[in-house]
Write a protein that holds these residues in place. Structure first.
Motif, PDB file in Angstrom:
ATOM      1  N   ASP A  21     -25.913 -71.382  51.842  1.00  0.00           N
ATOM      2  CA  ASP A  21     -25.329 -72.659  51.422  1.00  0.00           C
ATOM      3  C   ASP A  21     -25.215 -72.707  49.902  1.00  0.00           C
ATOM      4  N   TRP A  22     -24.620 -71.663  49.358  1.00  0.00           N
ATOM      5  CA  TRP A  22     -24.495 -71.547  47.905  1.00  0.00           C
ATOM      6  C   TRP A  22     -23.792 -72.773  47.317  1.00  0.00           C
ATOM      7  N   LYS A  23     -22.647 -73.137  47.872  1.00  0.00           N
ATOM      8  CA  LYS A  23     -21.873 -74.261  47.335  1.00  0.00           C
ATOM      9  C   LYS A  23     -22.634 -75.579  47.431  1.00  0.00           C
ATOM     10  N   GLY A  24     -23.327 -75.795  48.542  1.00  0.00           N
ATOM     11  CA  GLY A  24     -24.108 -77.009  48.693  1.00  0.00           C
ATOM     12  C   GLY A  24     -25.238 -77.083  47.681  1.00  0.00           C
ATOM     13  N   ASN A  25     -25.900 -75.959  47.458  1.00  0.00           N
ATOM     14  CA  ASN A  25     -26.973 -75.909  46.471  1.00  0.00           C
ATOM     15  C   ASN A  25     -26.433 -76.143  45.067  1.00  0.00           C
ATOM     16  N   ILE A  26     -25.308 -75.513  44.745  1.00  0.00           N
ATOM     17  CA  ILE A  26     -24.695 -75.707  43.418  1.00  0.00           C
ATOM     18  C   ILE A  26     -24.359 -77.176  43.213  1.00  0.00           C
ATOM     19  N   GLY A  27     -23.742 -77.785  44.211  1.00  0.00           N
ATOM     20  CA  GLY A  27     -23.359 -79.185  44.096  1.00  0.00           C
ATOM     21  C   GLY A  27     -24.553 -80.095  43.861  1.00  0.00           C
ATOM     22  N   TRP A  28     -25.601 -79.891  44.631  1.00  0.00           N
ATOM     23  CA  TRP A  28     -26.793 -80.730  44.478  1.00  0.00           C
ATOM     24  C   TRP A  28     -27.454 -80.493  43.127  1.00  0.00           C
ATOM     25  N   LEU A  29     -27.572 -79.228  42.735  1.00  0.00           N
ATOM     26  CA  LEU A  29     -28.261 -78.897  41.480  1.00  0.00           C
ATOM     27  C   LEU A  29     -27.473 -79.344  40.254  1.00  0.00           C
ATOM     28  N   LYS A  30     -26.148 -79.336  40.330  1.00  0.00           N
ATOM     29  CA  LYS A  30     -25.358 -79.835  39.200  1.00  0.00           C
ATOM     30  C   LYS A  30     -25.683 -81.306  38.941  1.00  0.00           C
ATOM     31  N   GLY A  31     -25.832 -82.073  40.001  1.00  0.00           N
ATOM     32  CA  GLY A  31     -26.238 -83.462  39.833  1.00  0.00           C
ATOM     33  C   GLY A  31     -27.662 -83.590  39.337  1.00  0.00           C
ATOM     34  N   HIS A  32     -28.532 -82.750  39.859  1.00  0.00           N
ATOM     35  CA  HIS A  32     -29.959 -82.774  39.502  1.00  0.00           C
ATOM     36  C   HIS A  32     -30.168 -82.470  38.014  1.00  0.00           C
ATOM     37  N   PHE A  33     -29.372 -81.550  37.490  1.00  0.00           N
ATOM     38  CA  PHE A  33     -29.523 -81.126  36.100  1.00  0.00           C
ATOM     39  C   PHE A  33     -28.438 -81.680  35.177  1.00  0.00           C
ATOM     40  N   ALA A  34     -27.700 -82.702  35.633  1.00  0.00           N
ATOM     41  CA  ALA A  34     -26.559 -83.234  34.883  1.00  0.00           C
ATOM     42  C   ALA A  34     -26.925 -83.700  33.478  1.00  0.00           C
ATOM     43  N   LYS A  35     -28.121 -84.214  33.287  1.00  0.00           N
ATOM     44  CA  LYS A  35     -28.517 -84.754  31.981  1.00  0.00           C
ATOM     45  C   LYS A  35     -29.506 -83.842  31.259  1.00  0.00           C
ATOM     46  N   THR A  36     -29.404 -82.537  31.517  1.00  0.00           N
ATOM     47  CA  THR A  36     -30.339 -81.594  30.904  1.00  0.00           C
ATOM     48  C   THR A  36     -29.581 -80.491  30.180  1.00  0.00           C
ATOM     49  N   PHE A  38     -29.603 -77.570  31.063  1.00  0.00           N
ATOM     50  CA  PHE A  38     -29.178 -76.618  32.092  1.00  0.00           C
ATOM     51  C   PHE A  38     -27.858 -77.005  32.758  1.00  0.00           C
ATOM     52  N   LYS A  39     -27.268 -78.138  32.381  1.00  0.00           N
ATOM     53  CA  LYS A  39     -26.106 -78.677  33.104  1.00  0.00           C
ATOM     54  C   LYS A  39     -24.930 -77.709  33.231  1.00  0.00           C
ATOM     55  N   ASN A  40     -24.720 -76.861  32.243  1.00  0.00           N
ATOM     56  CA  ASN A  40     -23.585 -75.931  32.287  1.00  0.00           C
ATOM     57  C   ASN A  40     -23.971 -74.547  32.791  1.00  0.00           C
ATOM     58  N   SER A  41     -25.219 -74.372  33.192  1.00  0.00           N
ATOM     59  CA  SER A  41     -25.707 -73.049  33.595  1.00  0.00           C
ATOM     60  C   SER A  41     -26.201 -72.996  35.035  1.00  0.00           C
ATOM     61  N   VAL A  42     -25.918 -74.015  35.815  1.00  0.00           N
ATOM     62  CA  VAL A  42     -26.491 -74.104  37.158  1.00  0.00           C
ATOM     63  C   VAL A  42     -26.188 -72.882  38.032  1.00  0.00           C
ATOM     64  N   PRO A  43     -24.941 -72.423  38.151  1.00  0.00           N
ATOM     65  CA  PRO A  43     -24.703 -71.252  39.011  1.00  0.00           C
ATOM     66  C   PRO A  43     -25.464 -70.007  38.532  1.00  0.00           C
ATOM     67  N   LEU A  44     -25.472 -69.781  37.228  1.00  0.00           N
ATOM     68  CA  LEU A  44     -26.196 -68.635  36.684  1.00  0.00           C
ATOM     69  C   LEU A  44     -27.691 -68.749  36.974  1.00  0.00           C
ATOM     70  N   LEU A  45     -28.257 -69.918  36.717  1.00  0.00           N
ATOM     71  CA  LEU A  45     -29.690 -70.108  36.937  1.00  0.00           C
ATOM     72  C   LEU A  45     -30.060 -70.026  38.412  1.00  0.00           C
ATOM     73  N   LEU A  46     -29.181 -70.492  39.282  1.00  0.00           N
ATOM     74  CA  LEU A  46     -29.443 -70.375  40.719  1.00  0.00           C
ATOM     75  C   LEU A  46     -29.475 -68.904  41.126  1.00  0.00           C
ATOM     76  N   GLY A  47     -28.550 -68.118  40.593  1.00  0.00           N
ATOM     77  CA  GLY A  47     -28.561 -66.682  40.862  1.00  0.00           C
ATOM     78  C   GLY A  47     -29.800 -66.005  40.309  1.00  0.00           C
ATOM     79  N   ILE A  48     -30.218 -66.435  39.129  1.00  0.00           N
ATOM     80  CA  ILE A  48     -31.411 -65.852  38.515  1.00  0.00           C
ATOM     81  C   ILE A  48     -32.649 -66.150  39.350  1.00  0.00           C
ATOM     82  N   ILE A  49     -32.795 -67.366  39.837  1.00  0.00           N
ATOM     83  CA  ILE A  49     -33.997 -67.723  40.609  1.00  0.00           C
ATOM     84  C   ILE A  49     -33.954 -67.113  42.013  1.00  0.00           C
ATOM     85  N   LEU A  50     -32.756 -66.868  42.514  1.00  0.00           N
ATOM     86  CA  LEU A  50     -32.608 -66.247  43.828  1.00  0.00           C
ATOM     87  C   LEU A  50     -33.255 -64.860  43.872  1.00  0.00           C
TER      88      LEU A  50
END
Length: 122
Positions: A21-36, A38-50
């Motif tokens: 559920d890559w897209k679902g995770n990206i969507g949720w995390l973009k909102g989660h980190f919107a004011k941080t 990390f807001k522009n790095s969510v896909p990269l950071l998700l791949g890194i933590i994976l």
């Protein structure tokens, strides 16, 4: 063995969820980190933590095999160590996002991982 099984299940399931559920995770995390920062790095950071999540799950599974087959705890210790490092990365993300309940949940996972390191130390 139970703690290694805990790490195996926790991290392989989390990694599998990110993959399936890559897209679902990206969507949720973009909102989660919107004011941080990390807001522009969510896909990269998700791949890194994976990567360490899946590695922790697999190496913990090898740890179970190593203990059962020969009594060797090297993979078990490595799994616990990488698991702790991965959880600390996740904890940092939750703290940056000011999700203190999420951070508290990560600490709940961190405690048995640290205990496993203690049990496996030489």
């Amino acid at each position: 063995m139970i703690l290694l099984l805990f790490l195996t299940i926790t991290f392989l399931q989390s990694g599998l969820d990110k993959i399936t559920d890559w897209k679902g995770n990206i969507g949720w995390l973009k909102g989660h980190f919107a004011k941080t920062l990390f807001k522009n790095s969510v896909p990269l950071l998700l791949g890194i933590i994976l990567v360490p999540e899946v590695f922790t799950g697999i190496i913990s599974l090898f740890g179970i095999y190593g203990i059962l087959s020969s009594g060797n705890t090297s993979f078990a210790f490595l799994g616990a160590l990488v698991g702790c490092a991965t959880l600390l990365m996740l904890l940092m993300g939750q703290r940056v996002a000011k999700d203190y309940d999420g951070a508290r949940t990560i600490v709940i996972y961190l405690m048995p991982s640290i205990f496993l390191l203690f049990l496996l130390q030489n």
